[in-house]
Design an enzyme around this catalytic site. Structure first.
Site, PDB file in Angstrom:
ATOM      1  N   THR A   1       0.876  -1.188   0.000  1.00 29.18           N
ATOM      2  CA  THR A   1       0.000   0.000   0.000  1.00 29.18           C
ATOM      3  C   THR A   1       0.907   1.229   0.000  1.00 29.18           C
ATOM      4  O   THR A   1       1.319   1.684  -1.053  1.00 29.18           O
ATOM      5  CB  THR A   1      -0.983   0.006   1.201  1.00 29.18           C
ATOM      6  OG1 THR A   1      -0.264  -0.192   2.404  1.00 29.18           O
ATOM      7  CG2 THR A   1      -2.031  -1.068   1.042  1.00 29.18           C
TER       8      THR A   1
ATOM      9  N   ASN B   1       0.154  10.456   5.574  1.00 35.38           N
ATOM     10  CA  ASN B   1      -1.080  10.082   6.245  1.00 35.38           C
ATOM     11  C   ASN B   1      -2.161  11.145   6.260  1.00 35.38           C
ATOM     12  O   ASN B   1      -3.309  10.858   6.582  1.00 35.38           O
ATOM     13  CB  ASN B   1      -0.780   9.631   7.675  1.00 35.38           C
ATOM     14  CG  ASN B   1      -0.331   8.189   7.673  1.00 35.38           C
ATOM     15  OD1 ASN B   1      -1.099   7.310   7.285  1.00 35.38           O
ATOM     16  ND2 ASN B   1       0.911   7.949   8.056  1.00 35.38           N
TER      17      ASN B   1
ATOM     18  N   LYS C   1       3.979  -7.083   3.960  1.00 35.51           N
ATOM     19  CA  LYS C   1       3.769  -5.670   3.668  1.00 35.51           C
ATOM     20  C   LYS C   1       3.421  -4.939   4.962  1.00 35.51           C
ATOM     21  O   LYS C   1       3.059  -5.555   5.959  1.00 35.51           O
ATOM     22  CB  LYS C   1       2.655  -5.485   2.654  1.00 35.51           C
ATOM     23  CG  LYS C   1       1.293  -5.783   3.198  1.00 35.51           C
ATOM     24  CD  LYS C   1       0.267  -4.697   2.954  1.00 35.51           C
ATOM     25  CE  LYS C   1       0.576  -3.431   3.697  1.00 35.51           C
ATOM     26  NZ  LYS C   1      -0.578  -2.537   3.827  1.00 35.51           N
TER      27      LYS C   1
ATOM     28  N   GLU D   1       6.597   4.506   7.176  1.00 35.74           N
ATOM     29  CA  GLU D   1       6.179   5.702   6.439  1.00 35.74           C
ATOM     30  C   GLU D   1       7.052   6.893   6.812  1.00 35.74           C
ATOM     31  O   GLU D   1       7.069   7.318   7.963  1.00 35.74           O
ATOM     32  CB  GLU D   1       4.708   5.994   6.727  1.00 35.74           C
ATOM     33  CG  GLU D   1       3.803   5.000   6.023  1.00 35.74           C
ATOM     34  CD  GLU D   1       2.367   5.034   6.505  1.00 35.74           C
ATOM     35  OE1 GLU D   1       2.084   5.785   7.460  1.00 35.74           O
ATOM     36  OE2 GLU D   1       1.535   4.307   5.936  1.00 35.74           O
TER      37      GLU D   1
ATOM     38  N   THR E   1      -2.476  -1.693   7.739  1.00 38.81           N
ATOM     39  CA  THR E   1      -2.466  -3.146   7.723  1.00 38.81           C
ATOM     40  C   THR E   1      -1.052  -3.685   7.634  1.00 38.81           C
ATOM     41  O   THR E   1      -0.226  -3.176   6.893  1.00 38.81           O
ATOM     42  CB  THR E   1      -3.267  -3.629   6.515  1.00 38.81           C
ATOM     43  OG1 THR E   1      -4.569  -3.092   6.635  1.00 38.81           O
ATOM     44  CG2 THR E   1      -3.346  -5.138   6.493  1.00 38.81           C
TER      45      THR E   1
END
Lengths: 401, 401
Positions: free
Chosen positions: B152, B396, B178, B274, B189
């Site tokens: 993702t 985000n 992932k 991230e 996730t």
């Protein structure tokens, strides 16, 4: 029953004086504040539950726990005097003693507090020089100076006062606070120094302060996860000669006023959250009990995913229900309603349908209310938070250096 | 006893095939993966403990709990199929059925999984069209394609395989994973689909998977605070004809290898966090017991203040000890030693003395180890995290739109 006063602050209260000045812990900004009561005041307070407690906090906590009446509070910013061991404790006591001597008080009549970087030895000489220069005043600007002197990453000084109408006459509640790292729990020191001219017996005073803190500062997540220096103090100096006794109508009125006052202070901290661009009201309702409501609200207001989505004005309700889901509270997602402002964006039975553009417009506003309805009881709560922005990272990446 | 294989992935394991392709849930990137076992495989897994569970997760969890052997796993990215109610459940079952039909399997031989945005109905037509196009392969590129198709916000596909030398011969462990929102708990996730050609009895398989997950994925905070879709699956297809029985030396060897394998996968997720610029190893040692060590480590790796300080290469050890302090574990701050790499920056008795320049140089590196020594026992643990950067906010703030 109560009304906020224009430019209200700690010195709005009869018998309270204050000062805020620059003593040299910071380069140029004010870094030393003092609050002084003309009359011996009963004290009550709440203190950090962090295992690591700053030296001045330990000193003040033990005094507030005792029957000792209080005359003064001296507080510096720029250095937390935390994790400084025995030297830190001696430094806090030295400041207390120096301040007491200058104003002809007993040491234990003086509370001490510090906020700033952890683990750096306190420059007590600078503070003593600052104390030498203190000239107390009961003017409103003096209260605002004190509020300015306790700021760290705060962008605004925080001062408030209210007049409370009781059966037996009018009293004032006033105070200053600081804390801007409250957009996440554990961020930084949160301090609130408040007072009243009401006369209140110590045990009852502590009772209402604890309750008011639980419904205000602890709903911006400052309790379960606090810094080394967090404290809220209330001094009641009795200057009004109005006595408030437990169980009376006036006691209830005063308590309601104090809760509102502390909510105002707590919200001012959130609104000045590090890098905050939005103030977010989180209401959790129709819960089985208040504890469940609080646990879910806390989980939502602390979710970095919810907070970053708010920063981006993104109607990502999935992150809201997910945060509720991992809170540990048992609930049925199929019964949940989620509202942003008055728009239902998620309805019982997993129905999600809303106008993206309309919602975007709401989310671009500075003031946002999220309602999370569990559809399963009648308990509710309300918490406050702000969004999570790039400026937050910037402020905190280089705070110490 | 074990060695990692170059370009290792799920198809490094004998009897496993895979595919990764674009079916149209995302604009251009691969968004549909399938893993296929030539032989019926025993399965074990761990699943989110979030109260809000995605539809495909519920389907797969009930199969893994049963005695059913598994032949295939179909997973899409781009949509989490979570909070989608009965329609979501029907959609997950429809995908399972369609996939089973195409490959001549029973429905319950097919596991399903999804990752992506919460609360959006699944485009099952796109997935079915994707399934029509599937051409399975046991080549290494096919495994890497599958890894790519489950991404993702990941910036890198994550594939690994290892060869494990046992008394009774060699077996392979391989897999894909992932998750890049793991720099804070609850982010996004986290999926890991792993396999082996060893033959392992179901109860024991679940036992070692649970232990390995506890020591790997749960130390990057993916358990107590998980998303709606998190799952880790291990399929053992027995292709090697090497049987591993509980209590044997081989069982211990296999378990150690699996723990190491899962740590590698977990660390790859943190490294791709991230906006992450640093990989941070947090060791908590000399604790009274392992639980205390884990609670403190979790508190440190989840502290936004610690993570932002690391981002700024700021040696702010005060935030580290403060995070330990609010973890809830009882310890004596005066006994604590804090090290960054091999430099002691905080020693028992609140002694802090270090060369700022030297430390800055260490903190500017991409790989940092923080050691928090409680000086009060012999239990220890190790967790992994990354720093908290402005890019994290950027990613985000607008993930959904």
């Amino acid at each position: 029953m109560f009304k906020y006063l224009n430019s209200g602050t700690i010195t709005s209260i009869p018998g309270f004086k204050a000062v805020g000045l620059h003593c040299g812990l910071k380069k140029q900004k004010k870094d030393l504040a003092m609050i002084y009561s003309d009359f011996p005041a009963e004290s009550a307070g709440t203190f950090t539950i962090n295992k690591v407690k700053a030296a001045p906090l330990l000193v003040s906590q033990s005094i507030v726990k005792s029957d000792q009446k209080i005359r003064a509070l001296i507080v510096n910013s720029g250095n937390a005097n935390a994790c400084t061991g025995e030297k830190g404790l001696n430094d806090a006591l030295a400041i207390q003693e120096y301040c007491a001597a200058k104003f002809g008080l007993k040491n234990e009549e003086v509370l001490v507090s510090s906020t700033g970087v952890i683990g750096v030895k306190l420059n007590t000489e600078a503070i003593k020089n600052g104390i030498d220069k203190i000239s107390l005043s009961d003017s409103l600007p003096a209260g605002h100076d004190a509020a300015e002197a306790i700021m760290t990453t705060d962008t605004k000084a925080k001062s408030f006062a209210m007049e409370v109408e009781l059966e037996s006459g009018k009293v004032i509640i006033g105070g200053i606070c600081k804390g801007s790292g409250m957009i996440m729990p554990n961020m930084a020191t949160m301090l609130a120094f408040t007072g009243t001219d009401a006369e209140i017996e110590k045990t009852f005073l502590q009772e209402i302060v604890s309750e008011a803190v639980a419904k205000s500062f602890n709903r911006i997540s400052v309790d379960g996860d606090t810094s080394t220096n967090d404290m809220v103090i209330l001094l009641a100096n009795g200057a009004s000669k109005i006595k408030i006794t437990k169980g009376s109508d006036d006691a209830e009125k005063f308590k309601s006023a104090l809760i509102d006052f502390y909510k105002t202070l707590a919200q001012s901290i959130v609104k000045d959250g590090e890098g905050a661009t939005k103030f977010v009201n989180v209401i959790v309702q129709s819960a089985k009990n208040e504890k469940d409501a609080d646990v879910i609200a806390k989980s939502i207001v602390n979710s970095p995913l919810v907070k970053t989505a708010l920063n981006g004005a993104d109607a990502n309700w999935g992150r809201i229900i997910s945060a509720a889901g991992y809170s540990g509270v048992d609930f049925d997602p199929a019964k949940v309603t989620i509202k942003i402002a008055d728009k239902e964006i998620f309805k019982p039975g997993y129905v999600s349908h809303f106008d993206e553009d309309e919602l975007k417009e709401i989310l671009l506003k500075k003031d946002i209310t999220i309602t999370f309805d569990l559809g399963d009881g009648d308990a509710s709560t309300e918490w406050w938070t702000c969004d999570f922005s790039k400026e937050y990272i910037e402020i905190n990446a280089s705070y110490r250096t």
